[in-house]
Write an enzyme that holds these catalytic residues in place. Structure first.
Site, PDB file in Angstrom:
ATOM      1  CG  HIS A  79      46.735  32.621   7.314  1.00 24.91           C
ATOM      2  ND1 HIS A  79      45.427  32.181   7.233  1.00 24.91           N
ATOM      3  CD2 HIS A  79      47.209  32.143   8.487  1.00 24.91           C
ATOM      4  CE1 HIS A  79      45.127  31.477   8.308  1.00 24.91           C
ATOM      5  NE2 HIS A  79      46.189  31.453   9.090  1.00 24.91           N
ATOM      6  CD  GLU A  81      44.512  33.775   2.394  1.00 24.33           C
ATOM      7  OE1 GLU A  81      43.433  33.175   2.420  1.00 24.33           O
ATOM      8  OE2 GLU A  81      45.493  33.442   3.113  1.00 24.33           O
ATOM      9  CE  LYS A 221      45.732  40.387   9.297  1.00 18.62           C
ATOM     10  NZ  LYS A 221      47.118  39.913   9.443  1.00 18.62           N
ATOM     11  NE  ARG A 224      43.141  48.274   8.272  1.00 19.09           N
ATOM     12  CZ  ARG A 224      43.935  48.317   9.325  1.00 19.09           C
ATOM     13  NH1 ARG A 224      44.130  47.225  10.050  1.00 19.09           N
ATOM     14  NH2 ARG A 224      44.558  49.435   9.662  1.00 19.09           N
TER      15      ARG A 224
END
Length: 330
Positions: A79, A81, A221, A224
């Site tokens: 992805h 990101e 993600k 985090r």
């Protein structure tokens, strides 16, 4: 995003990201009738009010759990990101090396540690809301189509690696939806028509059909996380042009943002700077430490991650502890 950014500065950041993408070669880009997601990490220098695109990624695919490689040479999550974040890691390593060699860097030395200069901030930009909870937002208006910002065109195929977006016309008191799925042992989406279709606050895996991935959603993600990208094109986690048919592929030929190559850069950095190596590991030899054993040596990171899981992410995907590969540095 920093609170001190004006709307003009934000517009300049978006324009800079799009122009940087446009200046890249055509290799790996979508055709005119296709679209993709663009994500960037930008450096903002408050002292001079300047912006610079450090890393850039496009894409919306990931591989299934059964296709992961124990050598760390295959990129599980492609992805946009994730590409941008991994490219940013390379940029940080480059600047760590510069700082330890007393060259111009974003870091300054403070005793045996490095500190980011006060005038530097990092900003994350994405042309589309990250899959997962960040995409679950209320719809406004009586009837409208989904709008996800300035998307770059790319064709989506119906396979297990695509991120699904709902673009149907929906009425008032509804939400934008995500294809990311709640973990099987967590609270599940109600899937009631309207605003109660999804539940919030659940860790999700990226959407897809067939072999389910262990890669959690970009929303999770990014929550985090709290180089300028070396230009590469990935297909099923490998460099474009490489194939498994008829020949073995060396881990050294994997994407520069793979686990294998990021670990290789880390070890090279330590071997070039004995002071930094000693400050982190003391007299311990690091040459034969596998990737998975090295990761757990960061006690401060592990403690914070465990605290985060206990208080917020009570459930997270569990991946097999397969990455016990070593990297030899000549």
């Amino acid at each position: 995003m920093p609170d001190n950014l004006s709307s003009v500065c934000v517009d300049n950041i978006v324009e800079k990201c799009l122009k940087t993408y446009e200046q890249l070669p055509k290799k790996g880009k979508p055709a005119d009738d296709e679209w993709t997601v663009l994500s960037c990490i930008v450096k903002y220098e408050t002292e001079h009010d300047t912006i610079e695109v450090l890393s850039l990624g496009t894409g919306s695919k990931c591989i299934g759990a059964t296709k992961m490689s124990p050598l760390g040479d295959l990129l599980n999550d492609s992805h946009a990101e994730v590409f941008a974040r991994r490219g940013f890691i390379h940029y940080l390593f480059q600047n760590i090396e510069k700082a330890t060699n007393n060259l111009d860097s974003i870091f300054i030395k403070t005793d045996s540690k490095l500190k980011l200069k006060d005038s530097i901030e990092f900003i994350f930009y994405s042309s589309q809301l990250p899959c997962g909870d960040a995409s679950i937002i209320p719809k406004n208006g009586e009837e409208q189509e989904d709008h996800f910002g300035d998307l770059i065109k790319v064709k989506r195929k119906a396979d297990e690696s695509n991120c699904v977006r709902d673009t149907k016309r929906l009425k008032l008191s509804d939400i934008h939806r995500t294809g990311a799925k709640c973990l099987s042992n967590a609270e599940q989406d109600l899937k009631i028509p309207g605003k109660d279709y999804h539940v919030l606050g659940q860790v999700r895996t990226k959407p897809g059909r067939g072999d389910r991935t262990l890669s959690v959603s970009c929303s999770d993600k990014i929550a985090r996380y709290k180089i300028r990208r070396i230009l590469e094109v990935a297909v099923q986690g490998r460099k474009l042009g490489l194939t498994k048919k008829g020949k073995s592929i060396s881990p050294d030929a994997s994407l520069i943002i793979s686990k294998y190559n990021i670990y290789k850069i880390f070890l090279k950095l330590l071997n070039r700077n004995k002071e930094l190596k000693v400050s982190i590991f003391g007299d311990e030899s690091i040459e034969n430490i596998p990737y998975n054993k090295m990761k757990i040596k960061s006690k401060q990171y592990r403690d914070r991650w465990e605290n985060l899981k206990e208080n917020f992410f009570r459930i997270w995907t569990v991946k097999a502890d397969m990455w016990d590969f070593c990297v030899k540095i000549l």
